[in-house]
Design a protein around this motif. Structure first.
Motif, short mmCIF file in Angstrom:
data_model
loop_
_atom_site.label_atom_id
_atom_site.label_comp_id
_atom_site.label_asym_id
_atom_site.label_seq_id
_atom_site.Cartn_x
_atom_site.Cartn_y
_atom_site.Cartn_z
N SER A 201 70.75 50.94 23.81
CA SER A 201 70.13 49.80 23.14
C SER A 201 70.16 49.67 21.76
O SER A 201 70.37 50.75 20.93
CB SER A 201 68.82 49.57 23.71
OG SER A 201 67.91 50.59 23.30
N LYS B 243 68.55 55.63 25.43
CA LYS B 243 68.64 56.11 24.18
C LYS B 243 68.52 54.79 23.05
O LYS B 243 69.42 54.01 23.04
CB LYS B 243 70.17 56.63 23.76
CG LYS B 243 70.06 57.47 22.41
CD LYS B 243 71.47 57.62 21.83
CE LYS B 243 71.98 56.54 21.21
NZ LYS B 243 71.34 55.87 20.01
N ASP C 7 71.97 59.18 17.50
CA ASP C 7 73.02 58.09 17.31
C ASP C 7 74.25 58.27 17.96
O ASP C 7 74.32 58.82 19.13
CB ASP C 7 73.30 57.88 15.82
CG ASP C 7 73.82 56.70 15.37
OD1 ASP C 7 73.95 55.66 16.23
OD2 ASP C 7 74.01 56.55 14.12
N THR D 296 81.59 49.73 18.54
CA THR D 296 81.08 50.95 19.27
C THR D 296 81.36 51.00 20.80
O THR D 296 81.80 52.01 21.32
CB THR D 296 79.42 50.86 19.24
OG1 THR D 296 79.09 50.62 17.90
CG2 THR D 296 78.96 51.86 19.89
N LEU E 174 77.86 42.64 23.95
CA LEU E 174 78.31 43.07 22.71
C LEU E 174 78.16 41.89 21.46
O LEU E 174 77.57 41.11 21.72
CB LEU E 174 79.97 43.36 22.80
CG LEU E 174 80.22 44.28 23.80
CD1 LEU E 174 81.64 44.70 23.76
CD2 LEU E 174 79.30 45.70 23.59
N GLU F 175 81.11 38.49 12.55
CA GLU F 175 79.48 38.21 13.12
C GLU F 175 78.84 38.72 11.76
O GLU F 175 78.73 39.94 11.63
CB GLU F 175 79.31 39.23 14.29
CG GLU F 175 77.88 39.09 14.61
CD GLU F 175 77.55 40.17 15.66
OE1 GLU F 175 78.07 41.32 15.92
OE2 GLU F 175 76.97 39.74 16.61
P1 NAD Z 1 75.67 49.83 17.25
O1 NAD Z 1 76.84 49.33 18.18
O2 NAD Z 1 75.69 50.00 16.10
O3 NAD Z 1 74.64 50.48 18.13
C1 NAD Z 1 74.05 50.23 19.25
C2 NAD Z 1 73.78 51.47 19.94
O4 NAD Z 1 74.88 52.31 20.30
C3 NAD Z 1 72.86 52.37 19.34
O5 NAD Z 1 71.73 52.85 19.93
C4 NAD Z 1 73.64 53.42 18.69
O6 NAD Z 1 72.89 54.58 18.25
C5 NAD Z 1 74.63 53.69 19.87
N1 NAD Z 1 75.86 54.23 19.42
C6 NAD Z 1 76.43 54.39 18.23
N2 NAD Z 1 77.81 54.94 18.46
C7 NAD Z 1 77.54 55.31 19.62
C8 NAD Z 1 78.91 56.04 20.36
N3 NAD Z 1 80.01 56.27 19.70
N4 NAD Z 1 78.59 56.12 21.41
C9 NAD Z 1 77.58 55.79 22.33
N5 NAD Z 1 76.49 55.11 21.57
C10 NAD Z 1 76.57 54.98 20.35
O7 NAD Z 1 74.87 48.08 17.27
P2 NAD Z 1 73.52 47.77 16.33
O8 NAD Z 1 73.79 47.49 15.01
O9 NAD Z 1 72.51 48.64 16.80
O10 NAD Z 1 73.17 46.19 17.11
C11 NAD Z 1 74.14 45.22 16.52
C12 NAD Z 1 75.17 44.60 17.57
O11 NAD Z 1 74.59 44.40 18.74
C13 NAD Z 1 75.58 43.41 17.01
O12 NAD Z 1 76.97 43.48 16.90
C14 NAD Z 1 75.01 42.53 18.24
O13 NAD Z 1 75.59 41.08 18.43
C15 NAD Z 1 74.98 43.18 19.24
N6 NAD Z 1 74.28 42.91 20.14
C16 NAD Z 1 74.78 42.32 21.32
C17 NAD Z 1 73.66 41.76 22.42
C18 NAD Z 1 74.23 41.04 23.59
O14 NAD Z 1 73.43 40.81 24.60
N7 NAD Z 1 75.34 40.51 23.73
C19 NAD Z 1 72.28 42.01 22.21
C20 NAD Z 1 71.93 42.26 21.05
C21 NAD Z 1 72.75 42.92 20.16
#
Ligand code: NAD
Length: 496
Positions: A153, A179, A210, A234, A253, A390
């Motif tokens: 998440s 996680k 992370d 990601t 996403l 975004e």
């Molecule tokens: P992020 O992609 O940086 O991180 C999300 C999660 O992925 C975190 O728990 C992170 O630790 C984990 N992560 C990072 N690298 C990874 C890898 N290589 N493998 C597996 N897990 C990994 O996103 P963020 O900054 O936490 O959140 C913001 C983003 O999420 C924005 O783009 C937003 O639009 C999106 N989002 C989408 C929705 C939806 O429902 N579509 C909802 C909320 C947020």
């Protein structure tokens, strides 16, 4: 897994097979309103611990999948009651670690519980085996659990976007390794702890970290489903990591959600103007489905901007998240603050006009925390980064358009398609909505104000794969298993 160290500091540990697991190294989680204040500590889960968590989930799956649905629902309902009882404590922790105002943190729990209740109410019928007698014999369609779910998440809605996965995954008979994001791990861990207390050991496991831990979760062969919410970049890594073992996936996403104001929109409708301001700046703009670019028909553009500024200055009060007068708190982290600032500065360099919105309630706090005063950006080109990227923060460009064809094109040329909104006379708005490429389109409202957990939610194009919420959000945690019992076993076209 979460221990109240003292009044102020929370210590979180990984939770594996029903037990806290000590970690050699801990990371601090700061308060975004005052980065020198430590809200709590969370561990760096090692690769070995992540594997242990996955194996615990795989072990628990063998018996959990046999547990009758009524028992699963009963456990989830007890967990809901416990979360409700602890709501104030959770909300305060969430607000301190995230920076969102208290009303907003309460809103997150409200949506989380609404969804968990819906999932409990619908699980039995959604997962009910279907038996069809037909001219060719009999077919049984069953909704079988998939196995071990890796739930990953993001930080913006850490509780809602964890429970959106936990509730249906467990109700459908799967086990889970959660996680949360390192930018907001504490309240999500607290809620997972509460839920776990009602379920057998190994059914819910929580790890922290992370990308390093994420890679183990998304590549380990014992994991059969990935439920991920986060950035599109990601997700591309996750798809690669999962490709070796071809895992089931739900990917929620990024988005670049447009709000389109038609000629028939009444700029004097103050409630509607308030709704669009909220749709731009709730949670300081850090919501996947926030309206991130606003297009207004040229005939009403000037008056719209004037009324928008008035409405924004009325609603936006930037301050301490614990102050009930505050509507907008700080940005969650410094990286995000700098990213949003960079986009605004870039727009300014390209000739855009930047207007600061709202009132700052506490200047000292504003300067010490990760605060950004919300901004309205005017005079951008339709392809400027602040329009097509975004932003995920408190800034929004407002652009004029001349006709519907043009604005539909601008909407649909984005690589994203999460949500959108169309504002104006209902039939005009629905007619435009039908032509937009998005998972959800709202009429005369936007963002969470138009969210309905009873219906599927998700994005098209690079905004995601699959759906959460609704009956679909439960069945997404199942394999559709067909058992065919044909009457005629010999096919006429196969030679003797
Ligand atoms: P992020 O992609 O940086 O991180 C999300 C999660 O992925 C975190 O728990 C992170 O630790 C984990 N992560 C990072 N690298 C990874 C890898 N290589 N493998 C597996 N897990 C990994 O996103 P963020 O900054 O936490 O959140 C913001 C983003 O999420 C924005 O783009 C937003 O639009 C999106 N989002 C989408 C929705 C939806 O429902 N579509 C909802 C909320 C947020």
């Amino acid at each position: 897994m979460t221990i109240q160290a003292d009044q102020e500091t929370i210590i979180v540990e990984a939770f594996i097979n029903g037990q806290n697991v000590k970690s050699l190294s801990q990371v601090t989680k700061e308060n975004p309103t005052n980065p020198t204040e430590i809200v709590g500590y969370f561990p760096v889960t090692t690769k070995e611990q992540a594997v242990e968590a996955i194996e615990a989930a795989a072990g628990a799956f063998k018996t959990w999948k046999q547990t009758p649905i009524d028992e699963r629902i009963m456990m989830m309902r007890k967990a809901i009651e416990k979360i409700r009882a602890a709501e104030n404590e959770i909300v305060h922790l969430l607000s301190r670690e995230h920076g969102k105002p208290l009303y907003d943190a309460h809103g997150e729990i409200y949506v989380s519980l609404m969804w968990m209740e819906f999932a409990c109410n619908e699980a039995k019928s959604a997962l009910q085996e279907e038996i069809k007698e037909h001219e060719n014999g009999k077919t049984i369609l069953s909704y079988d659990p998939i196995g071990v779910v890796a739930a990953i998440s993001p930080w913006n809605y850490p509780i809602a976007l964890s429970t959106i996965k936990i509730a249906p995954a467990l109700l459908a008979g799967n086990t889970i390794v959660l996680k949360p994001s390192p930018y907001a791990p504490l309240a999500a861990a607290k809620v997972a702890e509460i839920i776990a207390s009602e379920f057998p050991a190994g059914v819910i496991n929580v790890v922290h970290g992370d990308a390093d831990v994420g890679v183990e979760l998304t590549s380990n062969p014992l994991v059969t489903k990935i439920a991920f919410t986060g950035g599109t970049a990601t997700a591309k890594h996750i798809i690669k990591a999962a490709s070796e073992t071809i895992k089931d996936m739900t990917l929620e996403l990024g988005g670049n959600d447009a709000a389109i104001f038609l000629e028939s929109f009444d700029v004097h409708d103050e409630r509607a103007m308030r709704r669009i301001v909220i749709s731009n700046f709730l949670t300081a703009g850090q919501i996947c489905m926030i309206a991130k670019r606003v297009y207004v028909h040229r005939s009403i553009y000037d008056e719209f901007v004037e009324k928008y500024i008035e409405a924004a200055n009325r609603w936006i009060r930037i301050g301490d998240p614990f102050d009930s007068n505050t509507t907008v708190g700080p940005v969650n982290n410094l990286k995000q603050k700098n990213y949003v600032l960079g986009l605004v500065e870039d727009a300014q360099k390209r000739g855009a006009k930047v207007i600061h919105l709202g009132q700052i309630l506490d200047q000292k706090l504003f300067e010490q925390g990760y605060y950004l005063q919300p901004t309205l950006v005017l005079g951008c080109d339709v392809h400027d980064p602040i329009v097509v990227e975004e932003q995920f923060g408190p800034t929004v460009p407002i652009l004029p358009f001349d006709d519907e064809e043009q604005v539909i094109h601008l909407h649909n040329e984005s690589i994203y398609g999460l949500t959108s909104s169309v504002w104006g006379k209902e039939e005009d708005a629905i007619s435009v909505a039908r032509q937009l490429e998005a998972g959800t389109t709202m009429i005369n409202t936007a963002a969470v104000q138009g969210l309905d957990v009873r219906f599927p939610f998700g994005g098209v194009k690079q905004s995601g794969i699959g759906r959460e919420y609704g009956v679909e959000g439960i069945r997404t945690y199942t394999e559709k298993h067909v058992i065919n019992v044909p009457k005629t076993l010999d096919l006429p076209y196969i030679p003797e």
